[in-house]
Design a protein around this motif. Sequence first.
Motif, short mmCIF file in Angstrom:
data_model
loop_
_atom_site.label_atom_id
_atom_site.label_comp_id
_atom_site.label_asym_id
_atom_site.label_seq_id
_atom_site.Cartn_x
_atom_site.Cartn_y
_atom_site.Cartn_z
N SER A 33 -36.20 -5.66 -32.48
CA SER A 33 -35.15 -5.48 -31.48
C SER A 33 -35.56 -6.00 -30.11
N ALA A 34 -36.84 -6.36 -29.95
CA ALA A 34 -37.27 -6.91 -28.67
C ALA A 34 -36.57 -8.24 -28.43
N HIS A 35 -36.39 -8.58 -27.16
CA HIS A 35 -35.66 -9.79 -26.85
C HIS A 35 -35.84 -10.13 -25.37
N VAL A 36 -35.22 -11.23 -24.96
CA VAL A 36 -35.19 -11.63 -23.56
C VAL A 36 -33.76 -11.45 -23.06
N GLU A 37 -33.61 -10.81 -21.92
CA GLU A 37 -32.29 -10.57 -21.34
C GLU A 37 -32.14 -11.33 -20.03
N VAL A 38 -30.90 -11.67 -19.70
CA VAL A 38 -30.59 -12.29 -18.41
C VAL A 38 -29.37 -11.59 -17.83
N GLU A 39 -29.45 -11.27 -16.54
CA GLU A 39 -28.35 -10.62 -15.84
C GLU A 39 -28.14 -11.30 -14.49
N ALA A 40 -26.93 -11.23 -13.99
CA ALA A 40 -26.62 -11.80 -12.67
C ALA A 40 -25.40 -11.08 -12.11
N GLU A 41 -25.53 -10.61 -10.90
CA GLU A 41 -24.42 -9.92 -10.26
C GLU A 41 -23.38 -10.92 -9.78
N GLY A 42 -22.13 -10.70 -10.17
CA GLY A 42 -21.05 -11.60 -9.75
C GLY A 42 -21.14 -12.98 -10.34
N ALA A 43 -21.66 -13.10 -11.56
CA ALA A 43 -21.77 -14.42 -12.19
C ALA A 43 -20.40 -14.94 -12.59
N ALA A 44 -20.01 -16.05 -12.01
CA ALA A 44 -18.72 -16.66 -12.30
C ALA A 44 -18.90 -18.17 -12.36
N ALA A 45 -18.02 -18.82 -13.08
CA ALA A 45 -18.07 -20.28 -13.15
C ALA A 45 -17.96 -20.87 -11.75
N LEU A 46 -18.80 -21.88 -11.48
CA LEU A 46 -18.83 -22.61 -10.21
C LEU A 46 -19.32 -21.76 -9.04
N ALA A 47 -19.85 -20.56 -9.31
CA ALA A 47 -20.41 -19.75 -8.23
C ALA A 47 -21.70 -20.40 -7.74
N GLU A 48 -21.95 -20.29 -6.44
CA GLU A 48 -23.12 -20.94 -5.83
C GLU A 48 -24.18 -19.91 -5.46
N ASN A 49 -25.43 -20.39 -5.50
CA ASN A 49 -26.59 -19.57 -5.10
C ASN A 49 -26.60 -18.21 -5.81
N VAL A 50 -26.57 -18.29 -7.13
CA VAL A 50 -26.54 -17.08 -7.96
C VAL A 50 -27.97 -16.75 -8.40
N THR A 51 -28.37 -15.50 -8.23
CA THR A 51 -29.70 -15.06 -8.65
C THR A 51 -29.64 -14.52 -10.07
N LEU A 52 -30.46 -15.09 -10.94
CA LEU A 52 -30.54 -14.65 -12.33
C LEU A 52 -31.80 -13.81 -12.50
N ALA A 53 -31.66 -12.66 -13.13
CA ALA A 53 -32.79 -11.77 -13.38
C ALA A 53 -33.09 -11.77 -14.88
N PHE A 54 -34.31 -12.22 -15.24
CA PHE A 54 -34.72 -12.28 -16.64
C PHE A 54 -35.74 -11.17 -16.92
N THR A 55 -35.63 -10.57 -18.10
CA THR A 55 -36.61 -9.60 -18.58
C THR A 55 -37.02 -9.98 -19.98
N ALA A 56 -38.32 -10.27 -20.16
CA ALA A 56 -38.85 -10.63 -21.47
C ALA A 56 -39.62 -9.44 -22.02
N GLU A 57 -39.10 -8.82 -23.06
CA GLU A 57 -39.76 -7.66 -23.66
C GLU A 57 -40.92 -8.14 -24.53
N THR A 58 -41.99 -7.37 -24.54
CA THR A 58 -43.16 -7.75 -25.32
C THR A 58 -43.00 -7.35 -26.79
N GLU A 59 -43.59 -8.15 -27.66
CA GLU A 59 -43.62 -7.84 -29.08
C GLU A 59 -45.05 -7.70 -29.59
N SER A 60 -46.00 -7.76 -28.69
CA SER A 60 -47.41 -7.72 -29.10
C SER A 60 -48.11 -6.51 -28.49
#
Length: 252
Positions: A33-60
């Motif tokens: 069930s481990a995985h990598v997630e990506v989130e962004a507040e207010g993510a919309a098509a053609l939106a500018e200067n969007v911050t993406l937050a990635f979380t990579a869960e460990t499997e080891s």
Amino acid sequence: MFRTTTPASAVRRLSVLTAAVLAASVAFAAPASAHVEVEAEGAAALAENVTLAFTAETESDKAGITGLEVILPDGIAPADITYGKGPKGWRLAATARGYTVSGPAVAVGEDAAYTVTVRQLPDAESLAFKTLQSYGDGRVDRWIELEEPADGGHGSLAPTLALKPAAPGATPVGPSPAAEPTTAAPSTPAASEPATAVPSDGASPASPAADTAADADDGTSPLLFVALGVVVVVASVGGVWWSRRRAGADSA
């Protein structure tokens, strides 16, 4: 009428067996069930200067995460990415198909989280960021699948970001400017003065005037031709005089 009763020992064995089955199920399900997630507040098509937050869960449970390679979706170029924050000592580097964020291994058992800012999101409904997750022992998890497995398994899905419709009036911005190559400032001589190569034997480089003089020395001097002419004339006169004297002696 007889009543069947279950011995207490049998009940205890059944409870232990049930607990063992549940523990095994959790143990096998957790890594899957481990995985990598990506989130962004207010993510919309053609939106500018969007911050993406990635979380990579460990499997080891043996090695820490040392880096993540991301393959960018269509519409986002490596030059559109700016690194935000992440694990201590990690840095971002652009690649031909995306970027990498890497550095010292995080502690064993801990997840790796980082952020990047995208200059502008493309005009799409969702974006998949295929990710290769590396560990200190050489292990690599490939989170690159775009659909759930048909057999109902967990699979290794790529982190996907859903986008809202573009805001009214939003338009694509121009392409990111290409990075200019950096050049080191010249030391000596100054940039306006051409440098003169120094011979390997340590001698000073010759000037144009010295070169001309050397060329002249290599040729034959005009005085040598004059001297040779005088010698030829004297020899010729001497020969004529000697011939006439010999002829007079013979006739006497």
